[in-house]
Scaffold this active site. Structure first.
Site, PDB file in Angstrom:
ATOM      1  N   HIS A 156       4.139  17.123  -8.157  1.00  0.00           N
ATOM      2  CA  HIS A 156       3.742  18.172  -9.103  1.00  0.00           C
ATOM      3  C   HIS A 156       4.786  18.389 -10.195  1.00  0.00           C
ATOM      4  O   HIS A 156       4.765  19.387 -10.883  1.00  0.00           O
ATOM      5  CB  HIS A 156       3.480  19.484  -8.372  1.00  0.00           C
ATOM      6  N   HIS A 207       8.801  22.200  -2.506  1.00  0.00           N
ATOM      7  CA  HIS A 207       7.476  22.730  -2.843  1.00  0.00           C
ATOM      8  C   HIS A 207       6.443  22.361  -1.777  1.00  0.00           C
ATOM      9  O   HIS A 207       5.913  23.233  -1.098  1.00  0.00           O
ATOM     10  CB  HIS A 207       7.056  22.220  -4.224  1.00  0.00           C
TER      11      HIS A 207
END
Lengths: 861, 168
Positions: free
Chosen positions: B118, B101
């Protein structure tokens, strides 16, 4: 080896690549993206001056700060010039909304573009006509002539448009926006007078939040920065980690982890305490929005799990605690709200006639939420800081409230709690929707003014159609065979009705000319009142399209210029066209314009020039910007003072041009836009209702909510006698991280189909054990409305006795089980509550068991 | 949650899976696809010894660097058959230790990889697929081979490591 095509290098855009600004096609958050397009065969170099990113790829980039460019951010397409192009779509580091961050969905924007190298080759590329049991290619000319001939034929016979039913989006993003919405509005409300029109995700043409709007509060009133500044964020019926992922991770999570304290200090009053924020999650499920926060900031998060349908009672109970404890500012209430109506609120919602202990005992019994938790929530929402400073609370709600039973009262109760505590119009506050899609609504006045209190409720178009009324059904960029409530009956009836027409016109061979076909269709429609003609306009063949007679190919995101606002900041930006639509696909606004012009030709032939003129609404629309500018004429004069922003439409963009939007780029401008009377410059509105509310006298209009009356008959039947035993589970429905505003594309992408091969239903381990169910097993969920074969997913996210069904999966819809109930005040359905039983069908399909993950999605620590 | 298949049953399913995926893979990437040059493995990876079958304990991850000295990777014995798994139980897998990510380090946490930035989560038994969270690309899986002595070698990376335009 890999089970999917994986890449270990990606082509960098060369410095000669064309760069575009855009906004993600998917959810409400509206993250900024950059697009690079260049011919296949060329590529940039690793050094910063050799690629269009201007990034040095000779060494690894800085974690979290660098330009993300992954395998999923590159694809290829073919232009109208016949050449192949690379397309790279990466998160914009200069967007204030996402700041370089991106979601699972947005990170795959490139994979969803029409490409002969990817699964998305399956786009609709030319109009298709049903001939018997086959779809055959026809020209746009013939398709338009057919549409116009049938519509005019119906008008000529009926002398009105009541037999024309439409189901059309009203949102922005996803390849729609102000341009397409205005095109739809001009055709359906100015040229035609369509009464039987429903919005993409519900059976009527209505606001989902009249309970707020009729108080004087538009649902988009806060800014993303308020999520960074709030002392407390409340997520009520909104699983934002999964459905507003970047708002949650980039802003809310940073707030509760304490990363935004310095920003708070800058904005807060002198000496006002500023610390890491708190989060309250209110949801019947233990959602990932709660468990992520629990993993990240354990003592700063609270979960309230009310019984189904009882949220408004819970909101009123929190408000009662606020009242008892004096967490409100009398001067504010007197200055800004209608104190005459406040009496009604005190009597019906706060129930001041009932003693506090008795009231709270009742609230606890109805909602199932312990009194101590209700009181703690009230403290976190409204207890003054240091006894002097008002607390700043931002409440974000979405479908758990909107698609609850009693839509109107649910929404009203939340916004009233916010106003009681002065949590609207200050930095770090607000009470509004999280949003589903982005927005972009501009149309001439619609046929329904408001709720039952304002000229409503609107017509339920699903029921109109299933009861055998209407002759022409035009479905535009939505898929009611998945999305509408009481779906099994809906599908069955639309199938039956469209089939009647198909049979009638094919009885002895179908007419071979367009006029012959028009005549045969009209004859059949009036010979059998149950026969129905259906048009589907979309980018793919949808479930609904299988019963259509005519399918029109539309352009998607990136294939035309469009404009929309996001939900967390009303941020208006230009979504630039960066590639051609496939084949003969056209933007929706152009299709509406062409249908109008084709009908106009028929009126001109009859010398009915005044009628024809109404249908030529698009004659000056040469570009998308022409439509955008024409739409702005619908808005009120926006040369008003800052405090009068409250009087403007939420999306008012009068005076804004594409050139202006190109100049502001990712910074955009927040609607409502004002033409400042002093500077004569366009200015945006950071947050709303700081000085006035959006009512005639500027004062907030209170409303006394209904008493708890139990469940509506459609669901109450399952709670009595034998049926209570036959259907022992509560069923709720919703969206998940990986299938959110994206399933029309997801089914084309192998990585999605592997991870989510079938729709799944969450079941608690206790119930799973009793029924001998393991994750991956096939289960049937059923009630008197319908049936669905789902995949079991065992998790503590649901309480024992509850099932959560994923909505809108292409292999089965949870809406087969939902009832036909709608709130009598608004015609908004209760998609999120019914009863059912569950049985195990079989173990997991071996291939799925081997390839799909069943690890628990809400377990982060 | 996951019942163990017998080894025979597992091999049967794996053969079926491979057959299905080879045709699926072709459909996903058309014959004349312009994407072919970048299809992994497209780069000259070195074969690097990363451990021995006998030294691994179930659920005790071992970190190493691959495909170069500065790039973290994780080797783990899952105790259940995995896609791309090696060793007698087909349960030894290795993945890039960098979240796809935004480049944060991932942690192995009983059955799963979690990124704490996250909260993306990846399933090591299922080719590193993202089953929750933000990472739109699966974790790059490192191809492993085992020799007669039980030595495990990393030989290629299937998937792009975050922050790069090419893995090496």
């Amino acid at each position: 080896m890999s089970i999917l095509p994986r890449f270990d290098q990606v082509p960098l855009p060369p410095t000669s690549a064309t760069e575009y600004n855009t906004v993600c096609q998917f959810c409400n958050v509206g993250c900024g993206y950059k697009v690079y397009v260049w011919p296949v065969g060329e590529q940039g170099g690793l050094k910063a001056d050799e690629n269009a990113f201007k990034v040095d790829f000779t060494k690894p980039q800085a974690v979290l700060k660098g330009q993300s460019y992954t395998e999923a951010m590159h694809s290829t397409t073919v232009g109208k010039d016949g050449r192949e192009y690379n397309i790279v779509i990466v998160p914009a580091t200069n967007s204030p909304i996402n700041q370089g961050n991106y979601s699972y969905r947005g990170g795959s924007n490139a994979l969803t573009m029409w490409s002969l190298d990817r699964g998305t080759q399956d786009r609709l590329t030319y109009p298709l006509l049903r001939v018997g049991d086959q779809f055959q290619a026809i020209t746009w000319d013939d398709a338009l002539a057919l549409m116009a001939g049938i519509i005019k034929g119906i008008r000529d016979r009926d002398k009105n448009d009541d037999n024309i039913a439409v189901k059309c989006y009203d949102h922005g993003g996803s390849g729609a926006g102000f341009e397409d919405n205005y095109g739809a509005g001009k055709l359906f409300f100015t040229a035609l007078s369509v009464k039987h029109i429903a919005i993409h995700n519900r059976p009527a043409y209505n606001s989902e939040v009249w309970g707020s709007r009729e108080r004087g509060v538009h649902e988009l009133n806060y800014d993303y920065s308020d999520a960074r500044l709030a002392d407390t964020v409340v997520l009520w019926g909104a699983n934002s980690y999964e459905t507003a992922t970047i708002l949650y991770t980039q802003h809310i999570l940073e707030n509760i982890q304490g990363s935004t304290v310095a920003e708070k200090k800058k904005v807060f009053d002198k000496d006002e305490p500023a610390e890491a924020g708190y989060l309250i999650v209110i949801d019947p499920r233990k959602t990932s929005s709660y468990t992520v926060a629990e993993a990240a900031a354990k003592n700063r998060v609270l979960l309230l799990q009310p019984n189904f349908g009882t949220d408004y009672i819970l909101a009123n109970a929190i408000a009662r605690v606020v009242w008892e404890r004096g967490y409100y500012d009398k001067a504010y209430l007197e200055a800004r709200t209608d104190m005459k109506l406040f009496e009604d609120y005190k009597k019906k919602s706060l129930k001041l006639d009932v003693k506090y202990d008795e009231f709270m005992a009742q609230a606890e019994r109805i909602t199932g939420v312990p009194k101590a938790q209700i009181e703690q929530a009230a403290d976190w929402i409204a207890k003054p800081k240091g006894n002097k400073f008002k607390r700043r609370t931002l409440t974000i709600y979405e479908k758990g409230i909107i698609w609850n039973m009693k839509n109107y009262d649910q929404v009203a109760a939340l916004v009233q709690l916010a106003v009681l505590t002065h949590n609207i119009g200050r930095p770090g506050t607000g009470c509004g929707r999280q949003g589903g899609h982005q927005e972009g609504y501009v149309r001439p006045p619609s046929p329904t003014p408001g709720s039952i209190y304002n000229g409503g409720p609107p017509v339920n178009v699903d029921k109109f159609l299933t009861s055998g009324k209407g002759k022409f059904y035009w479905v535009i960029a939505n898929d009611p065979y998945l999305s509408t409530p009481n779906n099994q009956i809906f599908r069955k009836r639309i199938h039956e009705r469209t089939k009647k027409l198909t049979r009638a016109i094919g009885e002895s061979g179908e007419p071979s000319t367009t006029q012959g076909r028009i005549d045969a269709i009209l004859k059949a429609l009036y010979a059998d009142p149950d026969a129905l003609f259906m048009v589907v306009q979309d980018i793919y063949m949808t479930e609904t399209a299988r019963d259509a007679h005519l399918v029109l190919p539309a352009a998607g995101w990136g294939e035309a210029n469009e404009t929309s606002i996001n939900c967390n900041s009303r941020l208006l930006r230009l979504y630039e066209k960066f590639m051609d639509p496939p084949g003969e696909a056209k933007p929706d606004w152009e299709i509406f314009k062409l249908v109008g012009e084709e009908i106009a030709k028929l009126y001109r032939a009859e010398k009915k020039n005044d009628v024809a003129a109404k249908f030529e609404f698009g004659k000056n629309w040469k570009t998308d910007e022409d439509v955008f500018l024409a739409g702005s004429e619908e808005f009120a004069d926006n040369q008003v003072s800052e405090e009068d922003e409250a009087k403007l439409e939420a999306e008012n963009y009068k005076g804004v041009t594409y050139a202006f939007l190109k100049q502001v780029g990712q910074e955009g401008i927040r609607t409502p836009v004002r033409l400042d009377p002093k500077t004569k410059k366009l200015v945006g509105t950071l947050r709303r209702y700081t000085v006035k509310f959006g009512t005639a006298d500027g004062k907030f209009k209170w409303y006394g909510t209904d008493d708890w009356e139990g469940y509506p008959a459609e669901v109450a039947k399952y709670l009595e006698g034998n049926k209570a035993k036959e259907y022992p589970f509560w069923v709720t429905t919703g969206r998940v991280q990986h299938l959110w505003q994206s399933t029309y594309h997801d089914r084309q992408l192998p990585e999605r189909v592997i991870t989510h091969p079938l729709p799944y239903a969450e079941i608690n381990p206790e119930d799973a054990k009793k029924l001998n169910i393991e994750s991956g097993d096939l289960i049937e969920i059923f009630n008197e409305e319908g049936n669905a074969i789902y995949m079991a997913y065992v998790t503590d996210a649901v309480k024992p006795g509850s099932i959560f069904m994923v909505m809108y999966h292409w292999r089965g819809t949870s809406n087969s089980l939902t009832t036909g109930y709608t709130d009598p005040k608004t015609t908004i359905p209760w998609y999120k509550g019914t009863r059912a039983n569950v049985r195990k069908v079989a173990g997991a399909i071996p291939f799925i068991k081997q390839t799909a993950s069943f690890l628990q999605q809400n377990k982060f620590s | 949650m996951q019942r163990m298949l017998s080894r025979r049953g597992f091999l049967k399913v794996m053969a079926m899976t491979a057959a299905l995926f080879s045709s699926w893979g072709k459909a996903a990437l058309a014959a004349g696809s312009k994407l072919k040059p970048w299809l992994a493995p497209s780069l000259p990876y070195k074969s690097v010894k990363v451990g021995n079958v006998a030294d691994l304990t179930v659920n005790k991850p071992v970190t190493f660097n691959y495909p170069d000295a500065n790039t973290p990777a994780v080797l783990v014995k899952l105790g259940k058959p995995a896609l791309g798994g090696v060793g007698p139980q087909n349960d030894i897998v290795a993945f890039s230790g960098v979240c796809t990510h935004m480049g944060c380090p991932i942690q192995y946490q009983g059955e799963r990889f979690v990124c704490r930035c996250h909260y993306s989560m990846f399933d090591p038994a299922k080719a590193g697929q993202t089953y929750q969270g933000l990472a739109s690309t699966w974790l790059p899986q490192i191809t492993l081979t085992v020799d007669k002595k039980g030595d495990i070698y990393a030989t290629a990376v299937n998937g792009l490591i975050w922050g790069r335009a090419k893995n090496i």
